[in-house]
Design an enzyme around this catalytic site. Structure first.
Site, PDB file in Angstrom:
ATOM      1  N   SER A 143       0.839  -1.197   0.000  1.00 21.77           N
ATOM      2  CA  SER A 143       0.000   0.000   0.000  1.00 21.77           C
ATOM      3  C   SER A 143       0.872   1.244   0.000  1.00 21.77           C
ATOM      4  O   SER A 143       2.016   1.216   0.493  1.00 21.77           O
ATOM      5  CB  SER A 143      -0.897   0.022   1.244  1.00 21.77           C
ATOM      6  OG  SER A 143      -1.538   1.289   1.385  1.00 21.77           O
ATOM      7  N   TYR A 156      -1.923  -1.050  10.198  1.00 22.96           N
ATOM      8  CA  TYR A 156      -2.048  -1.380   8.779  1.00 22.96           C
ATOM      9  C   TYR A 156      -0.784  -0.970   8.018  1.00 22.96           C
ATOM     10  O   TYR A 156      -0.242  -1.750   7.228  1.00 22.96           O
ATOM     11  CB  TYR A 156      -3.269  -0.669   8.201  1.00 22.96           C
ATOM     12  CG  TYR A 156      -3.520  -0.938   6.737  1.00 22.96           C
ATOM     13  CD1 TYR A 156      -4.013  -2.171   6.313  1.00 22.96           C
ATOM     14  CD2 TYR A 156      -3.279   0.038   5.774  1.00 22.96           C
ATOM     15  CE1 TYR A 156      -4.256  -2.424   4.965  1.00 22.96           C
ATOM     16  CE2 TYR A 156      -3.518  -0.202   4.433  1.00 22.96           C
ATOM     17  CZ  TYR A 156      -4.005  -1.431   4.034  1.00 22.96           C
ATOM     18  OH  TYR A 156      -4.245  -1.671   2.696  1.00 22.96           O
TER      19      TYR A 156
END
Length: 248
Positions: A143, A156
């Protein structure tokens, strides 16, 4: 170009979002796609329907990536049936968003189990089969926040950053066996995650993105197809950033 005919691909978290778009794109390029899902069989069936509608072929492969025994059993079953696994896309992931002071041990445990451990379990199981053929493509979905950071996503971000380390290490470990390992770091993409954002939050993300829009799952899937192809055979240990210029 980008002909994947005859290739067998496993896509984890293939029931929706980027995973679904990836399944369809790989199938359109000629791969036989094993659509992994954990619980939502109905959504996975929809992915399979879209694959077939696009003229591709595939089947469902249900297992929890966080369960190493389930991973090994499912990959062995797939290998026994198809005789090989050429492509693994580690897409399955979860996001539990909290500021650091609100992060619980359970948040950390759950995120790491799926996002990091799951990718490692799947890579380990598939590499065993790829080494026999001296060919393989592993693509890990990281990401943009792995490199840029993002308030409220400490766990995350950490898990997605860990995938970059996994990618680079496995690339070095298995290059001599004909296996390439790369990562894709999407920016903010139209998925279930971004659909929950407020209009103000979406506008803020668009403002941070030089291309001036949120990306589409198909744009990430296109990068997966490229990295899975023969045309990308000299690319390994790299991070492809599909983020509209949000992080450069």
């Amino acid at each position: 170009m980008f002909d994947l005919a005859g290739k067998i691909a496993v896509v984890t978290g293939g029931s929706r979002g980027i995973g679904r778009a990836t399944c369809v794109a790989l199938a359109e390029a000629g791969a036989y796609v094993l659509v992994n899902y954990r619980a939502n069989a109905e959504a996975a069936e929809e992915t399979l329907r879209l694959i077939q509608e696009a003229g591709g072929q595939g089947e469902l492969l249900g297992f929890d990536v966080a369960d190493p025994e389930a991973v090994d059993q499912a990959i062995k079953q797939a290998y026994d049936k198809h005789g090989k696994i050429d492509i693994l896309v580690n897409n399955a992931g979860i996001s539990i968003n909290q500021l650091l002071l609100r992060v619980s041990p359970k948040d950390l445990e759950m995120t790491w189990a799926t996002n990091v451990n799951g990718a490692i379990f799947c890579a380990k199981a598939c590499i065993k089969t790829m080494m026999r053929k001296r060919f393989g493509r592993i693509i890990n979905l990281s990401s943009v926040v792995a490199e840029s950071g993002n308030p409220g996503q400490v766990v995350y971000s950490a898990s997605k950053a860990a995938l970059l380390g996994v990618t680079r290490t496995l690339a070095r470990e298995y290059a001599s066996r004909g296996i390439t390992v790369n990562a894709i770091a999407p920016g903010f993409i139209e998925t279930d995650m971004t659909s929950e954002l407020t209009e103000a939050a979406r506008a803020g993300l668009v403002e941070q993105t030089p291309l001036g829009r949120i990306g589409r799952p198909e744009e990430v899937a296109a990068a997966v197809v490229f990295l899975a192809s023969d045309e990308a055979s000299y690319i390994t240990g790299q991070v492809v950033r599909v983020n509209g210029g949000m992080h450069v």
